[in-house]
Design a protein around this motif. Structure first.
Motif, PDB file in Angstrom:
ATOM      1  N   THR A   1       0.543  14.484  -0.420  1.00 39.08           N
ATOM      2  CA  THR A   1       1.794  13.842  -0.865  1.00 39.08           C
ATOM      3  C   THR A   1       2.133  12.425  -0.565  1.00 39.08           C
ATOM      4  O   THR A   1       1.946  12.050   0.651  1.00 39.08           O
ATOM      5  CB  THR A   1       2.838  14.814  -0.288  1.00 39.08           C
ATOM      6  N   LYS A   2       2.586  11.800  -1.604  1.00 38.36           N
ATOM      7  CA  LYS A   2       2.870  10.501  -1.163  1.00 38.36           C
ATOM      8  C   LYS A   2       4.126  10.342  -0.539  1.00 38.36           C
ATOM      9  O   LYS A   2       5.013  10.995  -0.788  1.00 38.36           O
ATOM     10  CB  LYS A   2       3.077   9.716  -2.419  1.00 38.36           C
TER      11      LYS A   2
ATOM     12  N   ALA B   1       0.684  -1.133  -0.001  1.00 38.91           N
ATOM     13  CA  ALA B   1       0.042   0.125  -0.123  1.00 38.91           C
ATOM     14  C   ALA B   1       0.983   1.298  -0.127  1.00 38.91           C
ATOM     15  O   ALA B   1       2.010   1.422   0.610  1.00 38.91           O
ATOM     16  CB  ALA B   1      -0.990   0.044   1.303  1.00 38.91           C
ATOM     17  N   ALA B   2       0.545   2.234  -0.652  1.00 40.91           N
ATOM     18  CA  ALA B   2       1.185   3.674  -0.544  1.00 40.91           C
ATOM     19  C   ALA B   2       0.596   4.476   0.303  1.00 40.91           C
ATOM     20  O   ALA B   2      -0.727   4.584   0.423  1.00 40.91           O
ATOM     21  CB  ALA B   2       1.163   4.065  -2.138  1.00 40.91           C
ATOM     22  N   LEU B   3       1.174   5.165   1.147  1.00 39.89           N
ATOM     23  CA  LEU B   3       0.805   5.974   2.164  1.00 39.89           C
ATOM     24  C   LEU B   3       0.811   7.406   1.537  1.00 39.89           C
ATOM     25  O   LEU B   3       1.764   7.988   0.994  1.00 39.89           O
ATOM     26  CB  LEU B   3       1.579   6.039   3.556  1.00 39.89           C
ATOM     27  N   VAL B   4      -0.375   8.294   1.611  1.00 39.47           N
ATOM     28  CA  VAL B   4      -0.344   9.560   1.313  1.00 39.47           C
ATOM     29  C   VAL B   4      -0.740  10.399   2.498  1.00 39.47           C
ATOM     30  O   VAL B   4      -1.711  10.188   3.249  1.00 39.47           O
ATOM     31  CB  VAL B   4      -1.588   9.712   0.342  1.00 39.47           C
ATOM     32  N   ASP B   5       0.001  11.656   2.589  1.00 34.91           N
ATOM     33  CA  ASP B   5      -0.254  12.375   4.121  1.00 34.91           C
ATOM     34  C   ASP B   5      -1.508  13.306   3.856  1.00 34.91           C
ATOM     35  O   ASP B   5      -2.026  13.220   2.789  1.00 34.91           O
ATOM     36  CB  ASP B   5       1.035  13.185   4.126  1.00 34.91           C
TER      37      ASP B   5
ATOM     38  N   ARG C   1      -4.371   8.965   3.463  1.00 35.56           N
ATOM     39  CA  ARG C   1      -4.878   8.029   2.603  1.00 35.56           C
ATOM     40  C   ARG C   1      -3.896   6.761   2.209  1.00 35.56           C
ATOM     41  O   ARG C   1      -2.648   6.898   2.490  1.00 35.56           O
ATOM     42  CB  ARG C   1      -5.321   8.474   1.319  1.00 35.56           C
ATOM     43  N   ILE C   2      -4.538   5.694   1.951  1.00 35.90           N
ATOM     44  CA  ILE C   2      -3.805   4.516   1.642  1.00 35.90           C
ATOM     45  C   ILE C   2      -4.100   4.272   0.318  1.00 35.90           C
ATOM     46  O   ILE C   2      -5.574   3.920  -0.051  1.00 35.90           O
ATOM     47  CB  ILE C   2      -3.702   3.412   2.556  1.00 35.90           C
ATOM     48  N   VAL C   3      -3.280   3.619  -0.872  1.00 32.86           N
ATOM     49  CA  VAL C   3      -3.733   3.418  -1.904  1.00 32.86           C
ATOM     50  C   VAL C   3      -3.294   1.886  -2.272  1.00 32.86           C
ATOM     51  O   VAL C   3      -2.102   1.430  -1.878  1.00 32.86           O
ATOM     52  CB  VAL C   3      -2.951   4.325  -3.116  1.00 32.86           C
ATOM     53  N   LEU C   4      -4.242   0.871  -2.299  1.00 28.32           N
ATOM     54  CA  LEU C   4      -4.082  -0.216  -2.716  1.00 28.32           C
ATOM     55  C   LEU C   4      -4.398  -0.623  -4.352  1.00 28.32           C
ATOM     56  O   LEU C   4      -4.878   0.101  -4.854  1.00 28.32           O
ATOM     57  CB  LEU C   4      -5.423  -1.005  -1.856  1.00 28.32           C
ATOM     58  N   SER C   5      -4.097  -1.850  -4.579  1.00 27.92           N
ATOM     59  CA  SER C   5      -4.048  -2.061  -6.033  1.00 27.92           C
ATOM     60  C   SER C   5      -5.592  -2.399  -6.522  1.00 27.92           C
ATOM     61  O   SER C   5      -5.731  -2.076  -7.722  1.00 27.92           O
ATOM     62  CB  SER C   5      -2.954  -3.511  -6.054  1.00 27.92           C
TER      63      SER C   5
END
Length: 844
Positions: free
Chosen positions: A107-108, A99-103, A165-169
């Motif tokens: 901003t990632k 997962a990618a974390l976005v503040d 936010r978190i970005v999942l596939s």
């Protein structure tokens, strides 16, 4: 004569020639510094990672996970079965996904290559190991809350109460409130760990039926072996059940393997520095002995034995080796610190921790540094001790060579023949690995032959170069080539640093340029897509981003490539699942049948079909353990393609056999509609995918540039090796020329007395150094380009099917070598020009 006076003689000589001592010591420092830095850097990282995983896995007696990374996992229903196993104390289930974390500012947060994952918060009742330590806030008590590790929070300037936010596939972007920030015992660099409440983790991270892993601790009196055996008896098939010790050992072994490349690279720098330093030290002590013949003869005449003379020279070498090794160890620690800071500046995300200087590192550095110096000085010391006192005091006496040039030439020719034979066998081998090994062995043989034969080559190559380069400089241009080949063995040894450095760098440059050329050729001739969607470090493009991009005006078609794993007819295989029209984005020539991966069709590459004995119309079974099986019909065979891989199935088959939480697109390929403007479509697609933070939208040209940049990054490491070789070469040339000026003091005085100007003396030294450097560079470039071409040809089946020789780069290397030669001669040239004519002539 006692040993103590000879020791004083050695110390006096060191004190009297401080510049010579410094230059020789620097040769030792460079080698030992890289060896020390390599061990300190990798030992520190290994220790830090070991601490991280030992802390994370503390208290785990048994670990349960799928046998394959693509398996579905551990069924929810089996958790209760594991809890009931006698001897189980606590059970901690987990679901983890990249997962990618976005503040909170959108901003990632970059992890710099470290893992970035969303995982399950373990409630205290199931927590194994030490309790979670919160820096602030507390655990997530409901859906919509999450806790974040301190390293990620500090990097993203995130505090408790912030919305992230978190970005999942395969899910929409998830918005969460940070309820707490937790700490670990060992700082874990760029690692990002977002922990969701157990209920929400199961909902958004799992497929709704399986855990990623389950850990269990043992009650007092129950060993981890006993507990693991009991759990293994009740665990479903297809799962791996192992002890916590094995889990820790396997993880640490993976870390060791991952760091081995860095270790080998730095050690290669160190050993190359030591090898080249050997020649510099050998040159230095050979010339020192030659210049001190009368002094040594006088010592023999007043009673010093051969052993004492030899020990005197070796004692100087010992002092040099010890001083250089100790300073090299200090420099190596500094190198490790600098390397870590440099990588952190590039946001690589290394774990922090105090530097680790093991006794082994000290011993290896001292043994190598002192040993190389003593070995390099041994032959000159033995020569010095073998001279008869009366003979050495004769004015015309010259130090004899310990071995004939004929013997050296014969040995060099034998190595050359052996190297060429091995090279030819490797180049004609049908096996890439076997051929590479043979060509590598051939390179060692030819490289050794070049070193042995370089005195002969110097007599052949340097005069014509000197004639061309020296013509504008008159008499100095005539003297410089003669001086350069006066002692061809010394010239060859001095030039060897550049030869070795340029051999390696130019060879890799050919492979790197060919890799970039092959990628460009592959894209230009096979990829028809106008836009390429990728996700960088995230690895997979979120499915919602793909869907949003496909809806934009001007997009003619969207084709997705999914990475498909499974058991194909019982054998583990990896292929691709295709959604969308394939011919629109990829040229895939058919060998037979139809290249249409739709429905339950299977399409395979020519080599895969030949390997497995598949024929058009044959039926095959693709199984994903824990999910199901699909019967597939082979309908087409295509020419081997680096882009398409081994086999293709439809997107429907991919989704039928892939758990929902694991579905993802590796890449999205867009073909724009006829008449649409590419830049406008790209802008619209970028705007549509921006809310998913991780997606890059590139044209074919831009995407090729990214790949070229990755190759250039690797080449940058090798250019650092060239820089090291240049530094060593400068030291070697300065050392050799400085001592040569002393050796030719009377000759230079005679030339000054008969009218040679100071500037002419300087030019003679500059040209001599220039010729030595260019000779070494030419030899290295020739060998490097030849073997770079051979390795590239051998790797044709691995995708390097376009040969590119970077002639411009090779010419630039040659120019740099010439500049290095001139710079290295500045100080010796000035020193030679200041030689007083009369004093030099009468100097005995």
């Amino acid at each position: 004569m006692a040993r103590r006076p000879m020791g004083r003689v050695s110390i006096r000589n060191l004190r009297a020639h401080k510049v010579r001592l410094i230059l020789t010591v620097l040769s030792v420092i460079l080698g030992t510094a890289f060896v020390t830095g390599s061990y300190v850097f990798t030992d520190t990282l290994k220790s830090s990672f070991t601490g991280i995983f030992n802390d994370a896995y503390k208290g785990i007696a048994t670990h349960v996970e799928p046998a394959h990374s693509y398996d579905a996992g551990i069924p929810f229903a089996d958790l209760a079965t594991i809890r009931r196993v006698p001897g189980v104390d606590r059970v901690a289930p987990g679901v983890e996904r990249p997962a990618a974390l976005v503040d909170s500012k959108g901003t990632k947060v970059a992890s710099g290559g470290a893992p970035s994952v969303a995982d399950t918060w373990t409630v205290p009742a199931d927590r194994i190991g030490d309790p979670t330590r919160f820096e602030s806030g507390g655990p997530p008590t409901r859906s919509g809350q999450a806790v974040l590790n301190a390293g990620a929070a500090h990097k993203g300037h995130i505090r408790v109460g912030d919305r992230v936010r978190i970005v999942l596939s395969n899910r929409p972007v998830l918005t969460l409130t940070v309820s707490g920030i937790y700490r670990t015992k060992t700082e874990s660099g760029g690692y990002i760990g977002v922990l969701l409440s157990p209920g929400q983790a199961r909902q958004v991270l799992s497929d709704g039926r399986h855990y990623t892993s389950v850990d269990a601790s043992a009650k007092p009196g129950v060993s981890e072996q006993e507990l693991t055996a009991r759990i293994a008896k009740v665990a479903p098939s297809g799962l791996t059940v192992e002890t916590g010790t094995k889990l820790r050992d396997d993880t640490n072994a993976q870390i060791q393997t991952a760091l081995s490349f860095v270790n080998y690279l730095l050690l290669a720098f160190g050993f190359i520095a030591l090898i080249v330093g050997t020649f510099i030290i050998y040159n230095t002590f050979s010339m020192i002995v030659a210049q001190r013949l009368r002094e040594l003869a006088l010592l023999r005449a007043v009673g010093a034995s051969r052993k004492q003379v030899r020990r005197s020279v070796l004692l100087e070498a010992l002092f040099t080796g010890v001083i250089g090794s100790v300073l090299g160890i200090v420099g190596g620690v500094g190198l490790a610190i600098g390397l870590r800071e440099l990588l952190n500046a590039f946001n690589v995300g290394l774990p922090s921790g105090s530097l680790l200087l093991r006794p082994r590192t000290l011993i290896v550095a001292l043994v190598l540094g002192v040993g190389v110096t003593l070995l390099s000085a041994y032959i000159p010391a033995r020569r010095a001790s073998s001279i008869a006192p009366v003979e050495a005091m004769r004015e015309e006496f010259a130090l004899p060579s310990s071995s004939s040039s004929t013997r050296r030439t014969i040995l060099g020719l034998a190595l050359l023949v052996l190297g060429v034979v091995l090279t030819v066998l490797g180049a004609t081998s049908s096996s890439t690995s076997h051929g590479s090994a043979l060509i590598g062995a051939g390179l060692l043989g030819v490289g050794g032959a070049a070193l042995m034969l370089s005195p002969v080559l110097a007599r052949i190559v340097i005069p014509p170069i000197g004639w061309v380069a020296g013509r504008p400089f008159g008499r100095p241009g005539t003297l410089a080539p003669a001086n350069a080949v006066r002692n061809p063995r010394r010239t060859a040894a001095t030039a060897f640093a550049l030869t070795l450095g340029l051999l390696i760098v130019s060879g890799i440059s050919v492979i790197g340029a060919s890799a970039k050329g092959s990628v460009e050729h592959l894209f230009d001739n096979n990829v028809r897509a106008d836009l390429v969607l990728t996700a960088g470090q995230q690895g997979t493009v979120p499915q919602p981003a793909i869907d949003a991009a496909a809806k934009q005006s001007g997009v003619g078609s969207m084709t997705q490539f999914h990475l498909a794993f499974g058991l194909l007819d019982g054998a583990e295989e990896a292929g691709s699942g295709i959604d969308g029209p394939l011919p629109a984005v990829l040229a895939l020539p058919a060998v037979s049948g139809s290249i249409a991966p739709v429905g339950n069709n299977l399409v395979a590459s020519e080599s895969k079909a030949r390997e497995r004995g598949w024929k058009i119309g044959s039926m095959h079974t693709l199984t994903h353990p824990g999910v199901g099986s699909v019967r597939l019909k082979l309908v087409g065979i295509y020419q081997d393609s680096q882009l398409a891989g081994a086999w293709l199935v439809s997107g429907a088959t991919y989704r039928a056999l892939t758990p929902a939480n694991e579905r993802a697109a590796e890449v999205g390929l867009i073909r724009i509609a006829p008449g649409a403007d590419l830049s406008q479509v790209q802008s619209r697609v970028e705007k549509a995918t921006n809310p998913y933070y991780v997606v890059s939208v590139d044209t074919r040209t831009q995407f090729k540039g990214q790949i070229a940049a990755q190759v250039n990054t690797l080449l940058g490491l090798l250019y650092a090796l060239l820089a090291l070789a240049i530094v060593i070469a400068i030291l070697g040339i300065i050392n050799t020329l400085a001592l040569s000026v002393v050796e030719r003091r009377r000759e230079i005085g005679m030339m000054r007395a008969v009218g040679m100007m100071r500037r002419q003396v300087r030019r003679t030294i500059y040209l001599e150094s220039f010729l030595i450097a260019v000779f070494g560079a030419l030899l290295g470039l020739a060998l490097g380009i030849v073997y770079g071409v051979l390795f590239t040809k051998l790797l044709k089946d691995q995708g390097l099917d376009v040969l590119v020789i970077p002639w411009t780069q090779a010419l630039a290397f040659l120019v740099v070598a010439g500049i290095v030669g001139v710079l290295a001669a500045l100080w010796p040239g000035v020193r030679a020009a200041r030689t007083p004519p009369l004093a030099a002539i009468v100097d005995a």
